[in-house]
Design an enzyme around this catalytic site. Structure first.
Site, PDB file in Angstrom:
ATOM      1  N   ASP A 160      -4.569 -21.852  19.664  1.00  0.00           N
ATOM      2  CA  ASP A 160      -4.793 -20.818  20.675  1.00  0.00           C
ATOM      3  C   ASP A 160      -3.556 -20.782  21.571  1.00  0.00           C
ATOM      4  O   ASP A 160      -2.836 -21.789  21.694  1.00  0.00           O
ATOM      5  CB  ASP A 160      -6.044 -21.177  21.480  1.00  0.00           C
ATOM      6  CG  ASP A 160      -6.180 -20.341  22.728  1.00  0.00           C
ATOM      7  OD1 ASP A 160      -6.329 -19.108  22.609  1.00  0.00           O
ATOM      8  OD2 ASP A 160      -6.112 -20.912  23.839  1.00  0.00           O
ATOM      9  N   SER A 215      -4.248 -15.733  18.642  1.00  0.00           N
ATOM     10  CA  SER A 215      -4.492 -15.442  20.049  1.00  0.00           C
ATOM     11  C   SER A 215      -5.072 -14.056  20.285  1.00  0.00           C
ATOM     12  O   SER A 215      -4.864 -13.128  19.503  1.00  0.00           O
ATOM     13  CB  SER A 215      -3.166 -15.566  20.819  1.00  0.00           C
ATOM     14  OG  SER A 215      -3.290 -15.146  22.155  1.00  0.00           O
TER      15      SER A 215
END
Length: 240
Positions: free
Chosen positions: A15, A122
């Site tokens: 992430d 992301s």
């Protein structure tokens, strides 16, 4: 806490915001202007940013993360009585130059040197991610920069995690996914990835489907969990 290595990992997917990049660093650079509103602005901005991704998803009214981030900042500034287009613009521009957490670049270097695939997965828009990665000087350490814009829906939708499987050509169970966001870590686990929850912020475990395989406080702990036989802390990575 289970500290044994994960077996059969061929890729590490990260992430971005809060895991690789310190989202608080944008507001921190405006600390003088924000004064005692720095902490509440940073917290509310992040809270509304995430809320807006989920709410837009439920409404079927997708907008990219740059728009969502700007709307969340406007809400936070209005709530805290902060005015001024110049401050809004400065904070948004700083979001493209977020600082990386100090252990990130060395860890990516060690993973690449060991032959693992690496990627960012992301909510960020492609333009946001490319600029932030470029400003951080880490593009050569990543095999892919993956944005939810490729599937048109935000995390935690399974399509987002499937994107990493498809683009990296690695089975979900051979991917170690790292996130500092508990909800993201649990969702990736429910999808079938192996998950190392980087619990930087001391969050409580979620009551959601899935369960992270390992929990760490820093990504510096990652190599010993995913590399065969671990990795020496003083081993120098050799990455072109």
């Amino acid at each position: 806490m289970n500290e044994s290595p994960l077996i059969g990992i061929h890729a590490c997917v990260f992430d971005a915001y809060g895991t690789v990049f310190d989202y608080a660093s944008a507001a921190a650079r405006c600390r003088e202007e924000l004064g005692d509103k720095f902490v509440p602005l940073n917290a509310l901005w992040r809270e509304k940013q995430l809320q807006y991704t989920w709410l837009r998803g439920l409404q079927g009214r997708h907008a990219d993360f740059w728009v969502v981030t700007g709307d969340a900042l406007s809400f936070a500034m209005e709530t805290l009585g902060l005015s001024g287009g110049a401050l809004h613009e400065r904070l948004m521009n700083l979001y493209l130059r977020l600082e990386t957490f100090p252990e990130v670049l060395p860890v990516l270097g060690r993973l690449k040197a060991a032959g693992l695939k690496t990627a960012i997965l992301s909510n960020g828009s492609p333009d946001m991610l490319q600029k932030t990665v470029s400003n951080a000087g880490m593009g050569h350490l990543l095999d892919a920069i993956l944005s939810v814009e490729e599937v048109g829906v935000y995390k935690p939708h399974p399509k987002v995690y499937q994107l990493a499987v498809d683009r990296l050509c690695v089975a979900r169970e051979a991917i170690s996914f790292q996130s500092s966001n508990a909800w993201d870590a649990y969702a990736a686990s429910a999808f079938g990835m192996r998950v190392v929850w980087c619990n930087r912020y001391g969050q409580r475990p979620e009551h959601l489907p899935g369960k992270p395989d390992r929990e760490v406080r820093s990504l510096a702990e990652l190599p010993r969990l995913v590399l065969p036989g671990g990795a020496s802390e003083d081993q120098e990575p050799h990455v072109a």
